[in-house]
Design an enzyme around this catalytic site. Sequence first.
Site, PDB file in Angstrom:
ATOM      1  N   GLY A 157      -7.774  -6.563  14.285  1.00 28.00           N
ATOM      2  CA  GLY A 157      -7.222  -6.798  12.821  1.00 28.00           C
ATOM      3  C   GLY A 157      -6.018  -7.573  13.066  1.00 28.00           C
ATOM      4  CG  ASP A 159     -11.684  -3.892  14.509  1.00 26.11           C
ATOM      5  OD1 ASP A 159     -10.382  -4.336  14.485  1.00 26.11           O
ATOM      6  OD2 ASP A 159     -12.610  -3.963  13.794  1.00 26.11           O
ATOM      7  CG  ASP A 196     -17.468   3.986  10.204  1.00 24.82           C
ATOM      8  OD1 ASP A 196     -18.310   4.417   9.325  1.00 24.82           O
ATOM      9  OD2 ASP A 196     -16.226   4.343  10.125  1.00 24.82           O
ATOM     10  CB  SER A 213       2.461   0.524   3.580  1.00 23.65           C
ATOM     11  OG  SER A 213       2.702  -0.453   2.553  1.00 23.65           O
ATOM     12  CE1 TYR A 266      -1.269  -0.547   0.960  1.00 25.37           C
ATOM     13  CE2 TYR A 266      -2.954  -0.382   2.646  1.00 25.37           C
ATOM     14  CZ  TYR A 266      -1.753  -0.478   2.363  1.00 25.37           C
ATOM     15  OH  TYR A 266      -0.890  -0.719   3.270  1.00 25.37           O
ATOM     16  CE  LYS A 286      -2.216   2.555   5.516  1.00 23.77           C
ATOM     17  NZ  LYS A 286      -2.404   2.517   6.650  1.00 23.77           N
ATOM     18  CG  ASN A 314      -6.409  -9.672  -2.561  1.00 23.15           C
ATOM     19  OD1 ASN A 314      -6.283  -9.704  -3.693  1.00 23.15           O
ATOM     20  ND2 ASN A 314      -7.117  -9.358  -1.562  1.00 23.15           N
ATOM     21  CG  LEU A 365       3.611 -15.767  -0.904  1.00 19.17           C
ATOM     22  CD1 LEU A 365       3.053 -16.492  -2.343  1.00 19.17           C
ATOM     23  CD2 LEU A 365       4.997 -15.356  -1.277  1.00 19.17           C
ATOM     24  CG  ASP A 391       2.667  -8.082  -7.638  1.00 17.23           C
ATOM     25  OD1 ASP A 391       2.330  -9.210  -8.225  1.00 17.23           O
ATOM     26  OD2 ASP A 391       2.421  -7.638  -6.624  1.00 17.23           O
TER      27      ASP A 391
HETATM   28  C1  WQD Z   1       3.961 -10.557  -2.162  1.00 13.04           C
HETATM   29  C2  WQD Z   1       4.484 -11.449  -3.364  1.00 13.04           C
HETATM   30  C3  WQD Z   1       2.989 -11.270  -5.235  1.00 13.04           C
HETATM   31  C4  WQD Z   1      -0.067 -14.002  -3.716  1.00 13.04           C
HETATM   32  C5  WQD Z   1       1.659  -6.427   0.584  1.00 13.04           C
HETATM   33  C6  WQD Z   1       0.182  -5.770   1.151  1.00 13.04           C
HETATM   34  C7  WQD Z   1       0.349  -4.272   1.178  1.00 13.04           C
HETATM   35  C8  WQD Z   1       1.431  -3.858   2.051  1.00 13.04           C
HETATM   36  C9  WQD Z   1       2.965  -4.534   1.296  1.00 13.04           C
HETATM   37  C10 WQD Z   1       0.954  -3.284   4.355  1.00 13.04           C
HETATM   38  C11 WQD Z   1       4.224 -10.510  -4.769  1.00 13.04           C
HETATM   39  C12 WQD Z   1       3.120 -12.921  -4.825  1.00 13.04           C
HETATM   40  C13 WQD Z   1       0.949 -13.145  -3.847  1.00 13.04           C
HETATM   41  C14 WQD Z   1      -0.172 -15.134  -4.584  1.00 13.04           C
HETATM   42  C15 WQD Z   1       1.735 -14.595  -5.618  1.00 13.04           C
HETATM   43  N1  WQD Z   1       1.394  -4.284   3.273  1.00 13.04           N
HETATM   44  N2  WQD Z   1       2.130 -13.523  -4.908  1.00 13.04           N
HETATM   45  N3  WQD Z   1       0.772 -15.428  -5.483  1.00 13.04           N
HETATM   46  O1  WQD Z   1       1.741  -7.282  -2.792  1.00 13.04           O
HETATM   47  O2  WQD Z   1       4.001  -7.161  -1.496  1.00 13.04           O
HETATM   48  O3  WQD Z   1       1.889  -6.151  -0.506  1.00 13.04           O
HETATM   49  O4  WQD Z   1       2.649  -5.858   1.309  1.00 13.04           O
HETATM   50  O5  WQD Z   1       1.012  -2.333   4.275  1.00 13.04           O
HETATM   51  O6  WQD Z   1      -0.866  -3.961   2.001  1.00 13.04           O
HETATM   52  O7  WQD Z   1      -0.880  -6.213   0.377  1.00 13.04           O
HETATM   53  O8  WQD Z   1       2.001  -8.746  -0.815  1.00 13.04           O
HETATM   54  O9  WQD Z   1       1.720 -10.929  -0.193  1.00 13.04           O
HETATM   55  O10 WQD Z   1       0.158  -9.957  -1.924  1.00 13.04           O
HETATM   56  O11 WQD Z   1       2.504 -10.503  -2.395  1.00 13.04           O
HETATM   57  O12 WQD Z   1       2.758 -14.968  -6.439  1.00 13.04           O
HETATM   58  O13 WQD Z   1      -1.258 -15.655  -4.698  1.00 13.04           O
HETATM   59  O14 WQD Z   1       3.820 -12.851  -3.752  1.00 13.04           O
HETATM   60  O15 WQD Z   1       3.135 -11.417  -6.621  1.00 13.04           O
HETATM   61  O16 WQD Z   1       5.373 -10.636  -5.459  1.00 13.04           O
HETATM   62  P1  WQD Z   1       2.439  -7.383  -1.584  1.00 13.04           P
HETATM   63  P2  WQD Z   1       1.615  -9.874  -1.400  1.00 13.04           P
END
Ligand code: WQD
Length: 344
Positions: free
Chosen positions: A11, A32, A59, A126, A151, A155, A200, A202, A300
């Site tokens: 991963g 994995d 698994d 996390s 999720y 954790k 998903n 950023l 968020d």
């Molecule tokens: C970051 C910011 C979005 C996508 C992640 C992981 C989670 C955990 C914590 C490990 C937010 C914004 C995002 C997009 C956007 N990690 N965004 N447009 O939500 O903080 O969570 O880190 O355990 O598993 O998912 O990270 O990168 O999804 O979002 O504006 O297309 O970017 O709203 O403000 P997040 P993210």
Amino acid sequence: MPKILVTGGCGYIGSHTVVDLIENNYDVVSIDNYSRSFPKTLEGIKAITGKDVTNYAVDLCQLDELRNVFQKERDIVGIIHFAAYKTVPESVAEPLLYYHNNIQSLVNLLKCVTEFGIQHFIFSSSCSVYGNPPSLPVTEDTPLGKAESPYAYSKQIGEQMITDFVKSGQTAGFVLLRYFNPIGAHESAQIGENPIGVPNNLAPFITQTAIGKREKLSVFGSDYPTRDGTCIRDYIHVMDIAHAHTLALQWLMDGKQTNNPEVFNLGSGNGVSVLEAIQAFEQVSGLKLNYEMALRRAGDVVAIYANNTKAVAQLGWEAQRSLNDMMLSAWNWEKRMAEAVSKQ
Ligand code: WQD
């Protein structure tokens, strides 16, 4: 060389940690099942380290199959457990999938800790366990908040399971590492973040938009109570996160642990907005990113960033790489993936 089992070794964070462990003279085996990763990652690890890492495509929820790995690999001294599902929206849509996978896998691993006398265990946790924190930056003593997703709750449950396991009289040493927002890729661009389907997160959405795989980035929310209206996060280079695991393992093996389990925040300590992250990408890539302001995304957190002084003081860790390093390495990885596809 001490042998370490890395679950989720193919991963994103797992593969970067495997590289760092090997470079610090650990012997590594991986489990994995490729449900969220690719066998090709092992080629990238070999290109960087020269090592063929054994991966058992097992698994973790199948206890007998898991036991077989420990019976074959009898000299494992530590486990670093990454393998879990981590897509927040998917966890909202399919909570039972997340609770079964993320919790049953940990139950089985903890049974093996007892049965095979494993001494050291590092759990991938996390910052999402803090929910929407009441004050910033968050320290390890900040009370856990209401989990914003199954999720995040899985954790929180994982951390509590380990705490209760220790209280029951288990002697293995446990560290819980609370990652903030890992982004970026190994500087070689041989390994990196490779989300399945539409990203998903950023950083991969930014690089996929820049490379032309996505038409436009939507910025989820521009009316938050922050300096520029967009959410604040603590982005941290995945190689800095990886090295923290090696340091935590060494800390455990050197007998420096006083509390069990011990918790460490792994963040840069810098809060960065979505717009600032985009600007950093544009600066290092020389490109103008195609993005639009859009509605807020459910679940968020408005703002979160770490007080990382405990990991700095006790592990001797530091976040060495800048936001620009993170964005440049992510971009180089995206370009290399595009090159590989064009050669097929
Ligand atoms: C970051 C910011 C979005 C996508 C992640 C992981 C989670 C955990 C914590 C490990 C937010 C914004 C995002 C997009 C956007 N990690 N965004 N447009 O939500 O903080 O969570 O880190 O355990 O598993 O998912 O990270 O990168 O999804 O979002 O504006 O297309 O970017 O709203 O403000 P997040 P993210």
